[in-house]
Design a protein around this motif. Structure first.
Motif, PDB file in Angstrom:
ATOM      1  N   UNK A 257       0.837  -1.198   0.000  1.00 30.27           N
ATOM      2  CA  UNK A 257       0.000   0.000   0.000  1.00 30.27           C
ATOM      3  C   UNK A 257       0.875   1.252   0.000  1.00 30.27           C
ATOM      4  N   UNK A 258       0.337   2.372  -0.446  1.00 28.44           N
ATOM      5  CA  UNK A 258       1.112   3.620  -0.428  1.00 28.44           C
ATOM      6  C   UNK A 258       1.608   3.950   0.980  1.00 28.44           C
ATOM      7  N   UNK A 259       2.694   4.702   1.050  1.00 30.76           N
ATOM      8  CA  UNK A 259       3.317   5.024   2.341  1.00 30.76           C
ATOM      9  C   UNK A 259       2.362   5.801   3.253  1.00 30.76           C
ATOM     10  N   UNK A 260       1.452   6.568   2.664  1.00 35.41           N
ATOM     11  CA  UNK A 260       0.544   7.362   3.492  1.00 35.41           C
ATOM     12  C   UNK A 260      -0.759   6.631   3.818  1.00 35.41           C
ATOM     13  N   UNK A 261      -0.828   5.340   3.494  1.00 39.79           N
ATOM     14  CA  UNK A 261      -2.034   4.568   3.818  1.00 39.79           C
ATOM     15  C   UNK A 261      -2.172   4.452   5.338  1.00 39.79           C
ATOM     16  N   UNK A 262      -3.322   4.871   5.846  1.00 41.07           N
ATOM     17  CA  UNK A 262      -3.573   4.865   7.297  1.00 41.07           C
ATOM     18  C   UNK A 262      -4.770   3.969   7.590  1.00 41.07           C
ATOM     19  N   UNK A 263      -4.581   2.831   8.251  1.00 43.46           N
ATOM     20  CA  UNK A 263      -5.710   1.939   8.547  1.00 43.46           C
ATOM     21  C   UNK A 263      -6.850   2.627   9.287  1.00 43.46           C
ATOM     22  N   UNK A 264      -6.517   3.623  10.077  1.00 45.44           N
ATOM     23  CA  UNK A 264      -7.569   4.313  10.837  1.00 45.44           C
ATOM     24  C   UNK A 264      -8.576   5.002   9.932  1.00 45.44           C
ATOM     25  N   UNK A 265      -8.189   5.262   8.671  1.00 45.59           N
ATOM     26  CA  UNK A 265      -9.082   5.935   7.733  1.00 45.59           C
ATOM     27  C   UNK A 265      -9.945   4.954   6.934  1.00 45.59           C
ATOM     28  N   UNK A 266      -9.791   3.673   7.170  1.00 45.41           N
ATOM     29  CA  UNK A 266     -10.421   2.698   6.285  1.00 45.41           C
ATOM     30  C   UNK A 266     -11.117   1.574   7.060  1.00 45.41           C
ATOM     31  N   UNK A 267     -11.771   1.930   8.131  1.00 44.03           N
ATOM     32  CA  UNK A 267     -12.570   0.942   8.851  1.00 44.03           C
ATOM     33  C   UNK A 267     -13.930   0.776   8.203  1.00 44.03           C
ATOM     34  N   UNK A 268     -14.726  -0.108   8.768  1.00 43.84           N
ATOM     35  CA  UNK A 268     -16.114  -0.261   8.332  1.00 43.84           C
ATOM     36  C   UNK A 268     -16.909   0.982   8.726  1.00 43.84           C
ATOM     37  N   UNK A 269     -17.977   1.255   7.993  1.00 46.12           N
ATOM     38  CA  UNK A 269     -18.859   2.352   8.364  1.00 46.12           C
ATOM     39  C   UNK A 269     -19.543   2.013   9.688  1.00 46.12           C
ATOM     40  N   UNK A 270     -19.355   2.882  10.679  1.00 49.35           N
ATOM     41  CA  UNK A 270     -19.927   2.660  12.008  1.00 49.35           C
ATOM     42  C   UNK A 270     -21.195   3.494  12.165  1.00 49.35           C
ATOM     43  N   UNK A 271     -22.235   2.880  12.660  1.00 46.07           N
ATOM     44  CA  UNK A 271     -23.493   3.567  12.875  1.00 46.07           C
ATOM     45  C   UNK A 271     -23.589   4.036  14.321  1.00 46.07           C
ATOM     46  N   UNK A 272     -24.386   5.062  14.534  1.00 47.10           N
ATOM     47  CA  UNK A 272     -24.702   5.483  15.885  1.00 47.10           C
ATOM     48  C   UNK A 272     -25.666   4.467  16.487  1.00 47.10           C
ATOM     49  N   UNK A 273     -25.450   4.093  17.739  1.00 46.14           N
ATOM     50  CA  UNK A 273     -26.217   3.022  18.374  1.00 46.14           C
ATOM     51  C   UNK A 273     -26.896   3.541  19.635  1.00 46.14           C
ATOM     52  N   UNK A 274     -28.125   3.120  19.837  1.00 51.58           N
ATOM     53  CA  UNK A 274     -28.845   3.389  21.087  1.00 51.58           C
ATOM     54  C   UNK A 274     -29.550   2.110  21.505  1.00 51.58           C
ATOM     55  N   UNK A 275     -29.448   1.759  22.772  1.00 52.85           N
ATOM     56  CA  UNK A 275     -30.122   0.571  23.304  1.00 52.85           C
ATOM     57  C   UNK A 275     -30.959   0.991  24.502  1.00 52.85           C
ATOM     58  N   UNK A 276     -32.147   0.424  24.560  1.00 52.49           N
ATOM     59  CA  UNK A 276     -33.035   0.703  25.699  1.00 52.49           C
ATOM     60  C   UNK A 276     -33.880  -0.539  25.962  1.00 52.49           C
ATOM     61  N   UNK A 277     -33.886  -0.981  27.203  1.00 53.73           N
ATOM     62  CA  UNK A 277     -34.719  -2.113  27.580  1.00 53.73           C
ATOM     63  C   UNK A 277     -34.389  -3.401  26.849  1.00 53.73           C
ATOM     64  N   UNK A 278     -33.158  -3.514  26.339  1.00 57.58           N
ATOM     65  CA  UNK A 278     -32.776  -4.708  25.595  1.00 57.58           C
ATOM     66  C   UNK A 278     -33.027  -4.629  24.108  1.00 57.58           C
ATOM     67  N   UNK A 279     -33.510  -3.479  23.617  1.00 56.11           N
ATOM     68  CA  UNK A 279     -33.778  -3.273  22.192  1.00 56.11           C
ATOM     69  C   UNK A 279     -32.698  -2.363  21.624  1.00 56.11           C
ATOM     70  N   UNK A 280     -32.173  -2.716  20.446  1.00 56.01           N
ATOM     71  CA  UNK A 280     -31.074  -1.971  19.838  1.00 56.01           C
ATOM     72  C   UNK A 280     -31.566  -1.260  18.585  1.00 56.01           C
ATOM     73  N   UNK A 281     -31.308   0.036  18.528  1.00 51.71           N
ATOM     74  CA  UNK A 281     -31.578   0.866  17.363  1.00 51.71           C
ATOM     75  C   UNK A 281     -30.245   1.405  16.842  1.00 51.71           C
TER      76      UNK A 281
END
Length: 420
Positions: free
Chosen positions: A141-165
């Motif tokens: 990979x190019x020298x400036x390739x940074x793994x931190x820039x190429x993770x999976x798309x992370x969604x915002x998460x909220x859980x309440x009462x055992x239910x996940x949104x």
């Protein structure tokens, strides 16, 4: 430099007036309207249901599901936290996970073995620094390739009462504000802190627009007319004591009912769906036991727009996940559950009563069929419109079921978002 093309949406569909009692068939048939719904209602500004915490009880457990048409994974991390990540490899875009459920130490794409942590961070890239051969290093990979820039798309998460949104929109309002105080009260009634126990799943593909299932569970007009089971055995009838409630924006709703007396149904309703001679071969299907957490109501059907229905019909409790797949079809997934402190008799009772629901349920089979037939009608007459004027043309809470106010309310919200 090439710019990404701007998403082009259609002109607004034609409504007969400023109200929402006459819904254009085009809202169910136009593919460009559907694409705009995915963008405005599923990928921006809304929380979407992804599952129950009980579905991923151990570190490394995952569940594959969808938000709109986008595949996502709900994952239990090693520290017990829950993440939701998009099932799209950051390398070449492959939907790398194919199993519905499983357990993994990490998330690895089989195509080129890019590896991610359970939270979605990129941790391994094969041949990132090339391959040494004959004293030379080839590739990498190019020298400036940074793994931190190429993770999976992370969604915002909220859980309440055992239910996940989750939400692709990290600026979405807090879940409690999204639900609003009235809906939150009914949500907490069902998900009251007790540990949940997964009992099983039903899945079906319904050839109809996804909104029709939201409408169906905002429609108290049809149950005592369409569903022989409901009216004959008194589970849900027009004369039952009831309330229809909405959040302030009219997108979510709760239909609250208290069971009547089955034997009086014929004298009260005078409808063809009532079958006086209908008897059960196994009376345990109506072995109903009142549970303290119910309070007075025997049934609460709660729609959280756009993606989920929370069902309590006597002792049967489940989530119903709406998964759009084109303007003319959606997948519908029931997750039947109970509570960890249920005894064996209650668990068996919940399982028996679950036979009312699902693709071949004594009740729910009717809904899938009429939704399919409705879509057929829409497709053949795209310039026409539906009529939702029972109990007038206005929107508001009521204390009876002879109304279509919840449908009008949902489309008031739909128009506000779609026409902005």
């Amino acid at each position: 430099m090439h710019e990404c093309p701007t998403t082009v949406f259609p002109q607004q569909i034609r409504w007969e007036n400023d109200g929402t009692s006459r819904i254009p068939f085009q809202a169910y048939t136009d593919d460009s309207v559907y694409r705009k719904e995915l963008d405005r209602l599923f990928y921006q500004g809304h929380w979407n249901y992804v599952g129950l915490e009980a579905e991923v009880p151990a570190p490394g457990d995952f569940k594959r599901t969808v938000i709109g048409e986008r595949s996502v994974l709900m994952v239990r991390d090693k520290d017990g936290s829950i993440h939701v990540v998009e099932n799209v490899c950051a390398h070449r875009g492959m939907a790398f996970c194919r199993e519905r459920h499983g357990n993994r130490d990490n998330l690895t794409c089989p195509y080129h073995q890019w590896s991610y942590t359970l939270s979605g961070d990129l941790q391994g890239v094969p041949f990132r620094r090339g391959v040494k051969q004959d004293g030379k290093v080839h590739g990498g990979m190019p020298a400036d390739f940074n793994p931190a820039d190429h993770g999976l798309t992370k969604l915002k998460v909220a859980a309440r009462g055992g239910v996940v949104f989750a939400s692709f929109d990290h600026g979405v309002e807090p879940l409690e504000a999204f639900l609003g105080p009235v809906m939150l009260g009914y949500f907490d009634r069902l998900f009251n802190g007790r540990k949940l126990r997964i009992l099983g799943y039903n899945r079906q593909r319904i050839p109809g627009n996804w909104k029709l299932m939201q409408e169906n569970i905002k429609d108290p007009y049809h149950p005592g007319l369409l569903h022989t089971w409901f009216v004959t055995f008194g589970l849900w009838r027009a004369d039952n004591k009831s309330q229809l409630l909405m959040d302030a924006q009219h997108r979510h709703a709760a239909m609250v009912s208290t069971r009547g007396t089955a034997g009086q149904a014929g004298q009260v309703t005078q409808v063809s769906s009532f079958k006086a001679g209908m008897q059960l071969n196994d009376p345990r299907f109506l072995d109903i036991v009142h549970e303290p957490w119910w309070g007075a109501p025997t049934a609460v059907m709660m729609t959280v727009f756009p993606s989920v229905i929370f069902q309590q019909q006597v002792n049967s409790v489940s989530t119903r996940h709406i998964q759009p797949d084109g303007h003319g079809a959606f997948d519908f997934v029931w997750t039947h559950f109970g509570f960890d402190d249920d005894d064996d008799a209650m668990t068996q009772r919940r399982l028996r009563q679950a036979n009312l629901f699902g693709p071949a349920g004594f009740v729910s089979a009717d809904d899938g069929e009429v939704i399919e037939w409705s879509q057929e009608g829409f497709e053949t007459k795209p310039a026409h419109r539906t009529l939702a004027e029972l109990d007038g043309r206005e929107v508001g809470d009521t204390d009876h079921m002879v109304t279509e106010t919840l449908i009008r309310g949902m489309y008031a919200y739909w128009r506000k978002v779609m026409e902005a």
